[in-house]
Motif scaffolding. Structure first.
Motif, mmCIF file in Angstrom:
data_model
loop_
_atom_site.group_PDB
_atom_site.id
_atom_site.type_symbol
_atom_site.label_atom_id
_atom_site.label_comp_id
_atom_site.label_asym_id
_atom_site.label_seq_id
_atom_site.Cartn_x
_atom_site.Cartn_y
_atom_site.Cartn_z
ATOM 1 N N SER C 613 -7.834 -1.140 -5.335
ATOM 2 C CA SER C 613 -8.834 -0.306 -4.668
ATOM 3 C C SER C 613 -9.345 -0.965 -3.394
ATOM 4 C CB SER C 613 -10.006 -0.019 -5.608
ATOM 5 O OG SER C 613 -9.596 0.853 -6.647
ATOM 6 N N GLN C 614 -9.538 -2.278 -3.440
ATOM 7 C CA GLN C 614 -9.987 -3.001 -2.252
ATOM 8 C C GLN C 614 -8.968 -2.870 -1.125
ATOM 9 O OE1 GLN C 614 -13.071 -4.157 -1.795
ATOM 10 N NE2 GLN C 614 -12.844 -6.330 -2.135
ATOM 11 N N ARG C 616 -6.578 -0.614 -0.813
ATOM 12 C CA ARG C 616 -6.518 0.787 -0.360
ATOM 13 C C ARG C 616 -7.693 1.117 0.543
ATOM 14 N NH1 ARG C 616 -5.159 2.229 -5.975
ATOM 15 N NH2 ARG C 616 -2.898 2.431 -6.029
ATOM 16 N N GLY C 617 -8.872 0.644 0.131
ATOM 17 C CA GLY C 617 -10.068 0.937 0.927
ATOM 18 C C GLY C 617 -9.939 0.401 2.345
ATOM 19 N N VAL C 620 -7.601 2.688 4.219
ATOM 20 C CA VAL C 620 -8.258 3.943 4.597
ATOM 21 C C VAL C 620 -9.111 3.726 5.847
ATOM 22 C CG1 VAL C 620 -9.948 5.685 3.891
ATOM 23 C CG2 VAL C 620 -8.231 4.897 2.260
ATOM 24 N N LEU C 621 -9.811 2.608 5.891
ATOM 25 C CA LEU C 621 -10.601 2.292 7.086
ATOM 26 C C LEU C 621 -9.667 2.170 8.301
ATOM 27 C CD1 LEU C 621 -13.822 1.354 7.100
ATOM 28 C CD2 LEU C 621 -12.813 -0.690 8.062
ATOM 29 N N LEU C 650 -15.065 9.890 9.927
ATOM 30 C CA LEU C 650 -14.440 9.052 8.900
ATOM 31 C C LEU C 650 -13.303 9.855 8.283
ATOM 32 C CD1 LEU C 650 -17.437 8.004 6.607
ATOM 33 C CD2 LEU C 650 -16.902 7.155 8.866
ATOM 34 N N PRO C 651 -12.316 9.181 7.729
ATOM 35 C CA PRO C 651 -11.292 9.930 7.004
ATOM 36 C C PRO C 651 -11.914 10.677 5.817
ATOM 37 C CG PRO C 651 -10.601 7.646 7.339
ATOM 38 C CD PRO C 651 -12.041 7.736 7.738
ATOM 39 N N VAL C 652 -11.501 11.916 5.620
ATOM 40 C CA VAL C 652 -11.906 12.660 4.431
ATOM 41 C C VAL C 652 -10.741 12.644 3.434
ATOM 42 C CG1 VAL C 652 -13.482 14.133 5.731
ATOM 43 C CG2 VAL C 652 -11.131 14.901 5.360
ATOM 44 N N HIS C 653 -10.982 13.201 2.252
ATOM 45 C CA HIS C 653 -9.917 13.251 1.238
ATOM 46 C C HIS C 653 -8.582 13.712 1.826
ATOM 47 C CE1 HIS C 653 -11.426 12.478 -2.865
ATOM 48 N NE2 HIS C 653 -12.605 12.944 -2.475
ATOM 49 N N ASP C 655 -7.302 13.506 4.617
ATOM 50 C CA ASP C 655 -6.639 12.623 5.576
ATOM 51 C C ASP C 655 -5.885 11.481 4.904
ATOM 52 O OD1 ASP C 655 -7.532 13.727 8.141
ATOM 53 O OD2 ASP C 655 -9.536 13.145 7.486
ATOM 54 N N VAL C 656 -6.085 11.319 3.611
ATOM 55 C CA VAL C 656 -5.600 10.097 2.959
ATOM 56 C C VAL C 656 -4.517 10.410 1.936
ATOM 57 C CG1 VAL C 656 -6.289 8.128 1.539
ATOM 58 C CG2 VAL C 656 -7.813 8.956 3.333
ATOM 59 N N PRO C 657 -3.322 9.899 2.175
ATOM 60 C CA PRO C 657 -2.215 10.157 1.238
ATOM 61 C C PRO C 657 -2.279 9.185 0.062
ATOM 62 C CG PRO C 657 -1.453 8.704 2.952
ATOM 63 C CD PRO C 657 -2.921 8.989 3.246
ATOM 64 N N ILE C 659 -1.625 5.925 -1.506
ATOM 65 C CA ILE C 659 -1.443 4.603 -0.901
ATOM 66 C C ILE C 659 -0.936 3.677 -1.994
ATOM 67 C CG2 ILE C 659 -2.590 2.655 0.199
ATOM 68 C CD1 ILE C 659 -4.590 4.693 1.386
#
Lengths: 324, 149, 713
Positions: C613-614, C616-617, C620-621, C650-653, C655-657, C659
């Motif tokens: 998660s770290q 991926r986070g 995403v940034l 900011l990216p929304v849901h 926008d994020v494939p 990962i």
């Protein structure tokens, strides 16, 4: 937010009485725009008249094949309505491309027509803005102008109208029904919003004491229709360019065309010049491009929004190509 | 109004938002204030089962309505399952947007009129009003997909 | 079976999914009053008049505090260590305005509605002073070398080597300012009880808040308690003390009431610094086989005239490529804007964008696969200092990532991959981040019920810190994960490190590894309920460090010696390979990231679930930085024009494939449990991977972030 008094109207007459009797009153629908602007100290009503419980939230099929949409119908319910989905898919697509699921559950059809611009300088009370503070100037000209209009702008204002729904309604020849204590009048959506000219603070033809009660759609145009929105995120962002189109092609020739643009105009922009160029023309990429160029011939750009002219052209062409 | 199944009296001036009413007056601090302008979704609650952003709702407008916050979702269809799967799939990091994400997911699943399970893209589009700056999006979609299928 | 390496659920899962977790704005006190700020809207000036008449008249207002009536405060002195506060301006103790947005009044009222309404009614007049707010025209000066960061570095004569290189690319890049935008705004709840102060504050640096407030209000540090159990996202934005914290405490002191100040989102933008913009030049010369002969990386970033620090934009460029000649130089422009501050991977986040884009350009010039080019220049020792790497297996990370991504299917020619309307592009870039290592005080207790309690004032802002420390403690004591409880986020606990530089997990782990043998000795050689029973005590506790002047001084000394010792050990960094697929609409230029694989050489992974998660986070940034994020500072006024989550994208849901993250899981021999911090590395290289993929999709090279569609149509 400044203090204000709150009146809830249970029927249209009560709402009209309240808006007339109370000084500096405003109607409150879903609140998604008005409450935000009140918190930003941009809207400062002394009274808000809550109209969300008026019995104006139905979709009614009309004998001529059109529909009458109550002004207090919420956006999500409009988009989910079977008649809208099957006969006016462009409307459902436009609504669903705007805002978020939560906001669509709150926002009303009438409120959507009354949305105010997202211009960064309109939202900032430290900046000059003729729309917010008539005569103060326009800080957007010479400032961040990427989101601004290339069609219909004046020296006073180049702010875009942010609605998606209105673009579809403009394409579909929608009629807005307005009521006041003086009676009812019907205004075509394309005439409802005003060009900024020297008075950008006056955004619509709605009188202070008038209430939007319904939007009527004539029978849907023949052929296929589509709403396409281009924006900076994949979702949840205002349009850079949007296109509402209904197209019918018979024997390779455009027999019916409705075209409206969002994100590029100071109001929901019905592309009459493009329509004139297309009607009777062969349904080819060349025709589509020529029509788009005809519409955009008078476009004027600011330092950061020149791309919108190209983007509008390519989006129009792509949408029509995809439909033909 | 009723909040989480209980009748409550919320006597506030008209400028108090539903969010502030819930948090400051009723002590329901699960819904969060991330932007106070309807842009982040952290304040999402359910009003008569529909998701709304409570920061743009005036509390007075919701008189007589049934409000459900994260504190009350466990008894709703999908509520407890979503809470469980958000943990299992690591659908959060800091946890600040989580109340809103879960309420929004409940609302989104209820809005669907199809029996077919939602696709991941459909979940992503439907949840795009809920920002997560930690970037826990993958886990959130995993959790919702798990519950919806 | 060890606890380390297992994907345990977070220990705070239940409270965070039920709304039960109490964040700083959720703390209630009897008689709680609310505060709101009034901001100046002048870049630089002197307040000529501040009219509080209307504000005072708003019903429920308790106080309107301005520089006319505010008690005197002072900022702590700046010693050898970097400051713990964001700006040197003591707001409300001066009539001078140093940046657009500086707080000039704080209103306290019975309700937050009244406070905010009144704050909007404070009228401020300023006479402007000359100011420089336009970064693009500001004069830049070379950054001086300091113990913490080199402003320049060189090996050989890189400029001459560039001139004579058979193949060379020489490019300029620009990146905009960014804001952290943790969804939790900065919030302070301050309660005075005589001269004792309790502050609930989401912070990445409890110690820094304490020190700043101690100096500002002239109160001994031990009379100040800072509670920060749950932090709603930080990303660096909560690492320093910004004016809102001080003004909330001031408001509580003036009114004698507990006071809560929740910054508006606009207030966060106006009073908490963000990431500096940058202008960068990267030039690489190589021979025809792709061996780098010259690498030049220079940067200009900005600082505020009243705070902010240099950003280490070129740091990764001294460690990533075995170029024969290297020249790095950082320049700083001083402007009259709010101080900049660190944001997730300061330096590398934007530095890798320029470096890794240029490497991709060089590969294209050479008709060479960009991974091959990188591997031809992969160093065995640090290229400039010739120190060893504590570990480095970037080669294996690339192999793993390439396999997972299917890189060998890529056709190198731009615009050569297409799916209907979508132009497909695949891009790759190297991730690099050197985690720092600090010191932590902590205590460890073993009780008769067989449970252990780790107490350490570290920070939990979503990293899964408490969960990871429970795992580390469990293994150190040889007890089950479920038997460990962790207390954190409170200055009444032994002082933890600040959360920054990806240090925290390692720094606290080092304390745990010191405490575990101590505890074992205290229990007579074995950690068990039976051993404790023989002691006839309810528990046995051991600790390191002390919260006293001596203890704090000792802690500083430990930190300095560790810092110097670490430096001698060599270069310690996480590296990785970022692979991304973008789809670009052939007509409109809309860009969607459709696939992502990251493979990292990041030491031991304590918890695969939270570590993933770290990472991926961070990615995403990085996607946000690549495609949509930009703080708009009007160059005419110095005013931030999009201080809102609606207008800062900011990216929304959507926008994020998916990962897909992987790691080698090879321990770093110089770190406790072999772990390296993974909080920041994910963002590095990400923007370059996107930019390189956009080039591959479209043939268009965008060197100016964000890559919005108008730059590719």
């Amino acid at each position: 937010m400044r203090t204000f008094s709150y009146v809830r109207a249970d029927d249209v007459d009560a709402a009209l009485r309240a808006i007339t009797d109370e000084p500096n009153a405003k109607f409150l629908g879903g609140g998604t725009n008005l409450v935000d602007l009140m918190r930003e100290d941009i809207e400062r009503p002394d009274t808000v008249v809550d109209i969300t419980r008026l019995p104006l939230a139905e979709v009614e099929e009309l004998p001529d094949g059109g529909v009458r949409i109550g002004a207090l119908l919420r956006n999500s319910h409009l988009a989910a309505h079977p008649v809208i989905r099957s006969r006016y898919p462009m409307v459902a697509q436009a609504v669903l491309s705007g805002a978020s699921g939560q906001l669509r559950n709150m926002a009303t059809v009438g409120g959507n027509l009354m949305q105010r611009t997202r211009c960064l300088y309109f939202y900032d009370d430290a900046a000059a803005c003729n729309k917010r503070e008539p005569g103060s100037g326009c800080a957007a000209i010479g400032g961040f102008s990427r989101s601004h209009a290339v069609l219909g702008a004046s020296a006073s204002c180049a702010a875009t109208h942010p609605s998606d729904l209105c673009v579809a309604l403009a394409a579909l020849d929608a009629i807005v029904e307005l009521r006041s204590s003086r009676g009812t009048r019907r205004v075509p959506l394309v005439d409802f919003h005003r060009m900024p000219g020297d008075t950008p603070e006056i955004e619509t033809v709605l009188a202070d004491d008038e209430l939007i009660t319904a939007v009527e759609l004539p029978p849907p145009p023949s052929g296929v229709s589509r709403y396409r929105k281009v924006r900076d995120r994949a979702s949840y962002a205002f349009a850079l360019v949007s296109v509402a189109a209904a197209l019918d092609v018979q024997d390779g020739v455009v027999s019916s065309i409705r075209l409206a643009l969002g994100g590029v105009g100071t109001k929901p922009w019905r592309a009459y010049q493009a329509e004139r160029a297309l009607l009777g023309a062969p349904a080819t990429e060349e025709s589509f491009r020529a029509a788009a160029r005809a519409e955009l011939a008078d476009a004027v750009s600011l330092p950061h929004n020149e791309f919108k002219i190209r983007l509008a052209e390519s989006t129009i062409v792509a949408v029509l190509r995809g439909m033909s | 109004m009723r909040v989480n199944g209980e009748p409550v009296v919320l006597d506030v001036p008209p400028q108090v938002s539903l969010l502030d009413g819930l948090r400051d007056r009723l002590g329901l601090t699960g819904p969060k204030k991330g932007c106070d302008q309807g842009a982040c979704g952290a304040c999402t609650v359910l009003a008569d089962g529909e998701r709304i952003v409570s920061c743009l709702a005036l509390a007075v407008q919701y008189e007589g309505r049934e409000i459900t916050t994260i504190e009350g979702v466990a008894s709703l269809p999908d509520g407890a399952a979503l809470q469980r799967e958000f943990i299992r799939r690591d659908g959060f990091q800091c946890g600040f947007c989580t109340s809103g994400q879960i309420c929004s997911a409940i609302g989104m699943l209820a809005e669907r009129d199809s029996d077919a399970p939602p696709t991941r893209d459909e979940i992503r589009e439907g949840m795009s009003g809920n920002l997560c700056r930690c970037g826990a999006y993958n886990g959130i979609v995993d959790a919702i997909e798990e519950v919806a299928t | 079976m060890t606890a380390i390496g297992q994907a345990f659920d977070r220990v705070d899962g239940a409270i965070k999914t039920t709304g039960a977790a109490k964040f700083s704005a959720d703390q209630t006190y009897p008689g709680l009053a609310h505060a709101a700020l009034t901001h100046a809207s002048t870049a630089r000036g002197r307040i000529t008049e501040i009219d509080t008449t209307d504000a005072t008249r708003v019903p429920g207002v308790l106080a309107v505090i301005t520089h006319h009536n505010a008690p005197k405060m002072k900022m702590p002195s700046v010693g050898l260590m970097p400051p713990v506060f964001g700006t040197t301006v003591v707001c409300l103790n001066t009539d001078e305005v140093h940046w657009d947005g500086q707080p000039v009044a704080v209103v306290v009222a019975e309700t937050q509605e009244a406070a905010r309404a009144a704050a909007a009614r404070v009228r401020v007049s300023c006479s402007p002073l000359p100011s420089a707010v336009d970064f693009s025209t500001a004069e830049a000066k070379p950054q001086k070398n300091s113990m913490l960061q080199a402003g320049s570095a060189r090996k050989g004569d890189a400029l001459a080597a560039l001139e004579s290189a058979p193949v060379a690319v020489d490019r300029e890049f620009t990146t905009p300012p960014h804001n952290h935008n943790a969804i939790e705004p900065h919030t302070t709840t301050a309660v005075w009880d005589g001269d004792r102060l309790t502050v609930h504050e989401p912070t990445q640096n409890i110690g820094g808040v304490r020190r700043t407030l101690s100096a500002a209000f002239g109160v001994p540090i031990d009379k100040i308690r800072v509670v920060s159990e749950h932090v709603g996202g930080g990303f660096g934005g909560k690492g320093l003390v910004w004016p809102g914290t001080i003004l909330a405490v001031l408001a509580a002191r003036v009114t004698g009431r507990p006071v809560r100040l929740v910054l508006t989102r606009e207030g966060v933008y106006r009073t908490v610094g963000g990431r500096t913009p940058s202008v960068q030049r990267v030039a690489i010369g190589a021979d025809r086989e792709g061996r780098m002969t010259s690498l030049v990386h220079t940067s200009v970033t900005r600082v505020g005239r009243t705070g902010g620090g240099p950003e280490g934009v070129t740091i990764q460029s001294s460690h990533l490529y075995d170029a024969r000649n290297i020249l790095l130089r950082q320049n700083i422009a001083e402007v009259d804007l709010l101080a900049n501050t660190f944001m997730r991977a300061p330096g590398e986040a934007i530095g890798t964008f320029a470096l890794e884009s240029t490497v991709d350009e060089l590969a294209h010039e050479l008709h060479m696969d960009p991974i091959d080019l990188r591997m031809r220049n992969e160093p065995t020792r640090d290229p400039i200092g010739d120190k060893p790497f504590t570990r480095r297996n970037l080669r294996a990370a690339y192999e793993l990532g390439a396999k997972e991504f299917g890189w060998e299917q890529r056709t190198p020619q731009p615009r050569s991959m297409r799916d209907g309307q979508w132009l497909i592009g695949w891009g790759v870039a190297t991730a690099f981040h050197p985690p720092v290592h600090l010191v932590a005080n902590a205590s460890l207790r073993f009780s008769t019920d067989g449970t252990a309690l780790l107490r350490c004032g570290f920070h939990e802002m979503g990293m899964g810190a408490a969960t990871a420390q429970a795992q580390i403690t469990a293994d150190a004591l040889g007890i089950p994960f479920e038997a460990v409880r962790v207390e954190h986020g409170d200055s009444s606990l032994p002082a933890g490190p600040m959360a920054g530089g990806s240090n925290q997990t390692g720094s606290v782990a080092a304390a745990v590894h010191t405490l575990a043998p101590k505890l074992r000795r205290a229990l007579g050689g074995e950690i068990s309920v039976e051993a404790l029973a023989r002691k006839r005590k309810p528990y046995v506790e051991v600790s390191i460090g002390a919260d006293s002047p001596l203890g704090r001084a000792t802690g500083q000394a430990r930190l300095m010696s560790k810092f110097l010792r670490d430096r001698r050990k060599g270069v310690r960094a996480v590296t990785g390979a970022q692979f991304c697929e973008v789809r670009v609409d052939a007509d409109t230029g809309e860009i969607r990231v459709s696939r992502w694989v990251g493979a990292f050489d990041c030491g031991t992974v304590i918890n695969p679930k939270t570590a993933a998660s770290q990472l991926r986070g961070g990615i995403v940034l990085g996607i946000g930085a690549a495609l949509s994020e930009e703080t708009l500072v009007d160059p005419r006024t110095g005013r931030i024009m999009n201080p809102s989550l609606a207008e800062y994208h900011l990216p929304v849901h959507a926008d994020v494939p998916e990962i897909d993250v992987h790691w080698l899981d090879e321990p770093d021999p110089t770190m406790p449990a072999g772990l390296l911090g993974v909080g920041e590395v994910g963002v590095t290289g990400a923007a370059a991977a996107v930019a390189n993929a956009v080039f591959h999709a479209t043939g268009k090279r965008v060197r100016d972030l964000p890559i919005t569609l108008d730059k590719v149509v």
